[in-house]
Design a protein around this motif. Structure first.
Motif, mmCIF file in Angstrom:
data_model
loop_
_atom_site.group_PDB
_atom_site.id
_atom_site.type_symbol
_atom_site.label_atom_id
_atom_site.label_comp_id
_atom_site.label_asym_id
_atom_site.label_seq_id
_atom_site.Cartn_x
_atom_site.Cartn_y
_atom_site.Cartn_z
ATOM 1 N N PHE A 69 0.774 -1.278 0.021
ATOM 2 C CA PHE A 69 0.009 0.049 -0.006
ATOM 3 C C PHE A 69 1.001 1.070 0.084
ATOM 4 C CE2 PHE A 69 -2.649 3.212 2.180
ATOM 5 C CZ PHE A 69 -3.735 3.276 1.503
ATOM 6 N N PHE A 70 1.876 1.069 0.597
ATOM 7 C CA PHE A 70 2.960 2.322 0.770
ATOM 8 C C PHE A 70 4.203 2.314 -0.022
ATOM 9 C CE2 PHE A 70 0.715 2.776 5.030
ATOM 10 C CZ PHE A 70 0.250 4.000 4.777
ATOM 11 N N GLU B 205 -1.624 11.327 0.078
ATOM 12 C CA GLU B 205 -1.857 10.703 -1.375
ATOM 13 C C GLU B 205 -2.579 9.713 -1.142
ATOM 14 O OE1 GLU B 205 1.768 10.500 -3.740
ATOM 15 O OE2 GLU B 205 2.221 12.562 -3.404
ATOM 16 N N LYS B 206 -2.533 8.888 0.196
ATOM 17 C CA LYS B 206 -2.864 7.636 0.331
ATOM 18 C C LYS B 206 -4.329 7.653 1.167
ATOM 19 C CE LYS B 206 -1.400 4.365 -1.491
ATOM 20 N NZ LYS B 206 -1.678 3.762 -2.630
ATOM 21 N N ASP B 207 -4.271 8.751 1.668
ATOM 22 C CA ASP B 207 -5.486 8.806 2.859
ATOM 23 C C ASP B 207 -7.169 8.359 1.873
ATOM 24 O OD1 ASP B 207 -7.440 11.255 4.690
ATOM 25 O OD2 ASP B 207 -7.091 9.210 5.245
ATOM 26 N N LEU C 217 -5.972 7.453 7.104
ATOM 27 C CA LEU C 217 -4.640 7.709 7.681
ATOM 28 C C LEU C 217 -4.602 8.961 8.529
ATOM 29 C CD1 LEU C 217 -2.630 7.124 4.210
ATOM 30 C CD2 LEU C 217 -3.289 5.477 5.863
ATOM 31 N N PHE C 218 -3.745 8.832 9.476
ATOM 32 C CA PHE C 218 -3.632 10.010 10.419
ATOM 33 C C PHE C 218 -2.074 9.984 10.874
ATOM 34 C CE2 PHE C 218 -7.527 7.709 11.175
ATOM 35 C CZ PHE C 218 -8.480 9.015 11.189
ATOM 36 N N LEU C 219 -1.565 11.207 10.350
ATOM 37 C CA LEU C 219 -0.146 11.515 10.876
ATOM 38 C C LEU C 219 -0.104 11.854 12.159
ATOM 39 C CD1 LEU C 219 2.794 12.058 9.902
ATOM 40 C CD2 LEU C 219 2.003 14.559 9.760
ATOM 41 N N GLY D 91 -5.173 13.682 5.899
ATOM 42 C CA GLY D 91 -4.587 13.944 4.559
ATOM 43 C C GLY D 91 -4.829 15.370 3.801
ATOM 44 N N PHE D 92 -6.045 15.806 4.216
ATOM 45 C CA PHE D 92 -6.624 17.086 3.455
ATOM 46 C C PHE D 92 -5.777 18.280 4.277
ATOM 47 C CE2 PHE D 92 -9.822 15.015 5.990
ATOM 48 C CZ PHE D 92 -9.912 16.147 7.001
ATOM 49 N N ASN D 93 -5.122 18.051 5.445
ATOM 50 C CA ASN D 93 -4.750 19.044 6.420
ATOM 51 C C ASN D 93 -3.389 19.224 6.275
ATOM 52 O OD1 ASN D 93 -7.196 19.894 7.160
ATOM 53 N ND2 ASN D 93 -7.216 18.851 9.177
#
Length: 122
Positions: A52-53, A93-95, A106-108, A119-121
Motif C-alpha cells: 500500500f505504501f 496521497e493515500k488517505d 490515515l492519520f499523521l 490527509g487534507f490538512n
C-alpha cells in the motif's frame, strides 16, 4: 543525555537520511514519524501494508497491527517512515484509498502519539 534518552515517547528511532521513497532500515536513536491506519481489512498482513505504501519510505519491520480485547485484528495499524516528508506525502496521497474492498483512513501522528493531521490538512 544520550540520543536514546532524549527520544520522545510514542515514536521509534529515526534512521540516517535516505532517498525519498526508499525502504529504510532502523538503526539510530532519533525519532521516526508515524502514521496510523484505520479501516484495514481484518485479514491484512505486513506485505499488504508495505505494498500500500510502496515508494513512500516505510521503515522495514515498523508495521504494528492493533488487536481488540479478544486478540483479533482491530483494523488499525501503525507504520513508521524514514522522513517526515514521506509520512506527510503518504497521508496526503493515500488517505481514503482502498486496500482490498475497504478504504483506509490515515492519520499523521505527533511525537506523543496523538493525531497531528489528516490527509487534507497536511
Amino acid at each position: 543525555k544520550t540520543a536514546a534518552e532524549a527520544a520522545k515517547p510514542g515514536m521509534a528511532p529515526k534512521p540516517a537520511p535516505a532517498g525519498a521513497g526508499a525502504a529504510v532500515k532502523p538503526g539510530s536513536a532519533t525519532q521516526y514519524p508515524q502514521v496510523k491506519l484505520r479501516g484495514l481489512p481484518y485479514g491484512s498482513n505486513m506485505a499488504d501494508v508495505l505494498n500500500f505504501f510502496r515508494g513512500f519510505g516505510v521503515i522495514e519491520g515498523s508495521v504494528t497491527f492493533g488487536v481488540n480485547a479478544d486478540g483479533r485484528p482491530s483494523g488499525e495499524a501503525w507504520v513508521s517512515f524514514g522522513r517526515l516528508e514521506d509520512a506527510r506525502r503518504a497521508v496526503r496521497e493515500k488517505d481514503r484509498h482502498h486496500m482490498g474492498d475497504r478504504y483506509v483512513e490515515l492519520f499523521l501522528l505527533n511525537e506523543g502519539g496523538g493525531v497531528a493531521s489528516r490527509g487534507f490538512n497536511t
